[in-house]
Design a protein around this motif. Structure first.
Motif, PDB file in Angstrom:
ATOM      1  N   MET A  37     -14.486  21.588 -29.341  1.00 38.57           N
ATOM      2  CA  MET A  37     -13.296  21.337 -28.548  1.00 38.57           C
ATOM      3  C   MET A  37     -13.681  20.354 -27.454  1.00 38.57           C
ATOM      4  O   MET A  37     -14.683  20.527 -26.785  1.00 38.57           O
ATOM      5  N   SER A  38     -12.885  19.312 -27.311  1.00 38.68           N
ATOM      6  CA  SER A  38     -13.186  18.351 -26.263  1.00 38.68           C
ATOM      7  C   SER A  38     -12.998  19.011 -24.899  1.00 38.68           C
ATOM      8  O   SER A  38     -12.119  19.845 -24.713  1.00 38.68           O
ATOM      9  N   ALA A  39     -13.830  18.639 -23.978  1.00 37.33           N
ATOM     10  CA  ALA A  39     -13.801  19.258 -22.654  1.00 37.33           C
ATOM     11  C   ALA A  39     -12.457  19.051 -21.963  1.00 37.33           C
ATOM     12  O   ALA A  39     -11.936  19.967 -21.322  1.00 37.33           O
ATOM     13  N   GLY A  40     -11.887  17.866 -22.113  1.00 33.46           N
ATOM     14  CA  GLY A  40     -10.604  17.579 -21.464  1.00 33.46           C
ATOM     15  C   GLY A  40      -9.471  18.420 -22.019  1.00 33.46           C
ATOM     16  O   GLY A  40      -8.649  18.955 -21.268  1.00 33.46           O
ATOM     17  N   GLU A  41      -9.423  18.555 -23.330  1.00 34.86           N
ATOM     18  CA  GLU A  41      -8.371  19.361 -23.956  1.00 34.86           C
ATOM     19  C   GLU A  41      -8.566  20.841 -23.647  1.00 34.86           C
ATOM     20  O   GLU A  41      -7.607  21.570 -23.451  1.00 34.86           O
ATOM     21  N   LYS A  42      -9.829  21.289 -23.606  1.00 35.53           N
ATOM     22  CA  LYS A  42     -10.114  22.684 -23.292  1.00 35.53           C
ATOM     23  C   LYS A  42      -9.659  22.992 -21.865  1.00 35.53           C
ATOM     24  O   LYS A  42      -9.026  24.013 -21.607  1.00 35.53           O
ATOM     25  N   ALA A  43      -9.958  22.089 -20.950  1.00 35.26           N
ATOM     26  CA  ALA A  43      -9.551  22.277 -19.558  1.00 35.26           C
ATOM     27  C   ALA A  43      -8.036  22.278 -19.427  1.00 35.26           C
ATOM     28  O   ALA A  43      -7.466  23.085 -18.686  1.00 35.26           O
ATOM     29  N   LYS A  44      -7.384  21.381 -20.160  1.00 35.53           N
ATOM     30  CA  LYS A  44      -5.923  21.311 -20.111  1.00 35.53           C
ATOM     31  C   LYS A  44      -5.312  22.609 -20.640  1.00 35.53           C
ATOM     32  O   LYS A  44      -4.348  23.131 -20.069  1.00 35.53           O
ATOM     33  N   ALA A  45      -5.875  23.144 -21.714  1.00 35.82           N
ATOM     34  CA  ALA A  45      -5.379  24.391 -22.289  1.00 35.82           C
ATOM     35  C   ALA A  45      -5.528  25.541 -21.297  1.00 35.82           C
ATOM     36  O   ALA A  45      -4.592  26.318 -21.082  1.00 35.82           O
ATOM     37  N   LYS A  46      -6.688  25.640 -20.674  1.00 29.63           N
ATOM     38  CA  LYS A  46      -6.941  26.716 -19.704  1.00 29.63           C
ATOM     39  C   LYS A  46      -6.026  26.576 -18.489  1.00 29.63           C
ATOM     40  O   LYS A  46      -5.528  27.574 -17.958  1.00 29.63           O
ATOM     41  N   THR A  47      -5.794  25.347 -18.049  1.00 25.16           N
ATOM     42  CA  THR A  47      -4.906  25.111 -16.911  1.00 25.16           C
ATOM     43  C   THR A  47      -3.485  25.544 -17.245  1.00 25.16           C
ATOM     44  O   THR A  47      -2.825  26.221 -16.448  1.00 25.16           O
ATOM     45  N   GLU A  48      -3.006  25.144 -18.429  1.00 24.78           N
ATOM     46  CA  GLU A  48      -1.654  25.542 -18.843  1.00 24.78           C
ATOM     47  C   GLU A  48      -1.541  27.056 -18.946  1.00 24.78           C
ATOM     48  O   GLU A  48      -0.532  27.640 -18.539  1.00 24.78           O
ATOM     49  N   GLN A  49      -2.567  27.702 -19.476  1.00 25.67           N
ATOM     50  CA  GLN A  49      -2.534  29.152 -19.605  1.00 25.67           C
ATOM     51  C   GLN A  49      -2.464  29.818 -18.230  1.00 25.67           C
ATOM     52  O   GLN A  49      -1.659  30.726 -18.013  1.00 25.67           O
ATOM     53  N   ALA A  50      -3.286  29.348 -17.306  1.00 27.80           N
ATOM     54  CA  ALA A  50      -3.315  29.933 -15.962  1.00 27.80           C
ATOM     55  C   ALA A  50      -2.016  29.681 -15.208  1.00 27.80           C
ATOM     56  O   ALA A  50      -1.463  30.588 -14.569  1.00 27.80           O
ATOM     57  N   GLN A  51      -1.500  28.458 -15.287  1.00 26.51           N
ATOM     58  CA  GLN A  51      -0.243  28.139 -14.602  1.00 26.51           C
ATOM     59  C   GLN A  51       0.900  28.965 -15.176  1.00 26.51           C
ATOM     60  O   GLN A  51       1.737  29.473 -14.434  1.00 26.51           O
ATOM     61  N   GLY A  52       0.923  29.083 -16.491  1.00 28.02           N
ATOM     62  CA  GLY A  52       1.984  29.848 -17.136  1.00 28.02           C
ATOM     63  C   GLY A  52       1.936  31.312 -16.755  1.00 28.02           C
ATOM     64  O   GLY A  52       2.964  31.928 -16.469  1.00 28.02           O
ATOM     65  N   LYS A  53       0.741  31.863 -16.739  1.00 24.76           N
ATOM     66  CA  LYS A  53       0.579  33.272 -16.387  1.00 24.76           C
ATOM     67  C   LYS A  53       1.027  33.525 -14.948  1.00 24.76           C
ATOM     68  O   LYS A  53       1.723  34.497 -14.657  1.00 24.76           O
ATOM     69  N   ALA A  54       0.651  32.624 -14.047  1.00 18.59           N
ATOM     70  CA  ALA A  54       1.033  32.760 -12.641  1.00 18.59           C
ATOM     71  C   ALA A  54       2.550  32.639 -12.468  1.00 18.59           C
ATOM     72  O   ALA A  54       3.172  33.434 -11.752  1.00 18.59           O
ATOM     73  N   LYS A  55       3.139  31.660 -13.135  1.00 13.03           N
ATOM     74  CA  LYS A  55       4.583  31.451 -13.015  1.00 13.03           C
ATOM     75  C   LYS A  55       5.354  32.631 -13.618  1.00 13.03           C
ATOM     76  O   LYS A  55       6.354  33.079 -13.064  1.00 13.03           O
ATOM     77  N   GLU A  56       4.850  33.144 -14.731  1.00 11.50           N
ATOM     78  CA  GLU A  56       5.485  34.299 -15.359  1.00 11.50           C
ATOM     79  C   GLU A  56       5.424  35.517 -14.434  1.00 11.50           C
ATOM     80  O   GLU A  56       6.419  36.219 -14.244  1.00 11.50           O
ATOM     81  N   ALA A  57       4.266  35.748 -13.819  1.00 15.31           N
ATOM     82  CA  ALA A  57       4.107  36.887 -12.911  1.00 15.31           C
ATOM     83  C   ALA A  57       4.998  36.748 -11.685  1.00 15.31           C
ATOM     84  O   ALA A  57       5.640  37.718 -11.257  1.00 15.31           O
TER      85      ALA A  57
END
Length: 57
Positions: A1-21
């Motif tokens: 997994m490219s580092a940039g795409e992995k970071a983008k995926a983790k960022t989206e997951q964290a932002q989504g989780k925070a916004k959902e909460a």
């Protein structure tokens, strides 16, 4: 997994989780749904990258 795409995926997951909460905490169903959608997008991006890695090896 490219580092940039992995970071983008983790960022989206964290932002989504925070916004959902936050949406759930304040009773804003739309915000919670948007957060879930963002988290799902991050999950899908991560799955796609893992699949790519599997076929590279």
């Amino acid at each position: 997994m490219s580092a940039g795409e992995k970071a983008k995926a983790k960022t989206e997951q964290a932002q989504g989780k925070a916004k959902e909460a936050l949406g759930s905490a304040v009773g804003n169903d739309r915000m919670a749904a948007e957060g879930q959608a963002t988290k799902s997008k991050g999950d899908a991006r991560e799955a796609k990258e893992k699949t790519k890695d599997t076929f590279k090896h």
